[in-house]
Design an enzyme around this catalytic site. Sequence first.
Site, PDB file in Angstrom:
ATOM      1  N   GLU A 275      23.703  64.607  70.752  1.00 60.57           N
ATOM      2  CA  GLU A 275      22.409  64.558  71.440  1.00 60.57           C
ATOM      3  C   GLU A 275      21.571  63.404  70.903  1.00 60.57           C
ATOM      4  OE1 GLU A 275      20.511  68.373  71.144  1.00 60.57           O
ATOM      5  OE2 GLU A 275      22.075  69.399  72.286  1.00 60.57           O
ATOM      6  N   HIS A 293      18.358  70.426  76.078  1.00 58.53           N
ATOM      7  CA  HIS A 293      18.046  71.185  74.870  1.00 58.53           C
ATOM      8  C   HIS A 293      16.621  71.759  74.931  1.00 58.53           C
ATOM      9  CE1 HIS A 293      19.255  71.605  70.367  1.00 58.53           C
ATOM     10  NE2 HIS A 293      18.522  72.630  70.765  1.00 58.53           N
TER      11      HIS A 293
END
Length: 543
Positions: A275, A293
């Site tokens: 990420e 997220h």
Amino acid sequence: MGPLTHRIFGRTSHVPKPIVVVADQLSEAGLATLGTDCEIRHVAGADRPKLLSAVADADALIVRSATQVDHEVIAAAPKLRVVARAGVGLDNVDVEAATASGVMVVNAPTSNIVTTAEQSVTLLLACARNTAQAHGALKRGEWKRSAYTGVELDGKVVGIVGFGKIGQLVANRLRAFGVEIIAYDPYLPPARADQAGVTLVGFEELLKRSDFITLHPPKTKETVGLLGHKELRLVKPSVRIINVSRGGIIDEHALYIAIKEGRVAGAALDVFATEPCTDSPLFELDQVVVTPHLGASTHEAQEKASTHVARSVRLALAGDFVPDAVNVQGGAVSEDLKPGLQLTEILGRVFTALAGRTATKLDVEVRGELAGQDVRVLELAALKGVFVDVIDEQVTYVNAPRIAKDRGLSVELLTTAESPLWRNVITLRGVLADRGIVSVSGTLSGPRQIPKIVEVNGYEMEIEPTCHLAFFTYSDRPGIVGAVGHILGEQGINIGSMQVSRYAKGSKALIALTVDSAIPADAVDRIAAEIGADSGCSVVLAK
């Protein structure tokens, strides 16, 4: 008891405000919780040079997920006492490096559990009803009702992998949809599963039976790649998989292949192995719902995380026990045990004053009902008390064991349910370098759990440890109480309480006093000379 000593606890010298570096966004409520007792400095944690410069004189570092706190950061911060992650995970914090340097690591383990559970249910429903795909099509001007026909939850089997706090909240919310819930958690006692109303099954059985699988395990070496090529060949072709836990729990390439081959009907992912993730083969699949997220991304969760870690930082900077410290031995501390932390630390401070020197061995003995609990943290409290007033560095629950090891003090924790005189009693008993023995015991008295010292070197008593204490041993004879009172009266020091304990008439005796103000060193010496004391000490417990 050791030689005559005058030990003052609680330094009064001016101490500069601790510096707290905030490397990621913290809410206004969190900043307010830190208060005015510290100096707050903001830095962009993603800017490595600026971060390393900022932590050089920092006492605390607060981060979220964007800032990497690795060995280099820990090494660059020699004064650092606590790293706080305003969130649940600790993927970006090198806990091992922090522990080796005596730095406490804390997080906010319950701040986003409700938010994450709600996101899990949101994505499960979106995956079942193709909500995101239909939304996108309609906004492009396409009316495709038949293309996005979904499935009902009613009567389906939902498999929950990892049945901790979040998994349990998900289960509670899904019951309203009429689903059957099964769970896999190798660390969950069957009795706890029964209480929660779920059926505990093996991992393979869960994979084979579930219509929906939602993942909630912690990210460990064992859970990375938990769902890979092999596992995804065991599931129903109609299964839909939801991951709002941690990226990497699912092998994303294996999931892509399984969906392409029709072995998995769909997936909803809020987290990814790397990420930020803005490009993935999974994004090409219409059966996949993705979010960036957002599991913890609600105003309420952000506020909870900020204020939670701010309170923990304040406790850590004060040298107090922090319930959410992840690198402090002893596990969770029950409400029954919490008062024992303060008592044990007091006993440690009194022990050092009585000993007048470093012990070589220390036994921490817990008797009574408390002995049935996990009392390992009392060992830390004892060590903190033993060292807090006799060394220059800050003593915490993290570095106390290392300080003891460096100074050659071995420690043993002893427990027994037998306690004839008290419901609970905690004893610190140490061996000095000259083979002398020093002991001090305490208990928690009454409904208010008032700490009391009940034994010193075998002399029984019952005295509340107020701010100012004094102990003297001498040969029992008339006139001692009067002599002590006379000298203290001349000094203008008021006696709060006084107890005399002896083994037998005419034997050695111990006098214990609580007074309203500190006894000067020359007054301690004068009392000792007047009564012919073998040993004695004055202790100031005020911070």
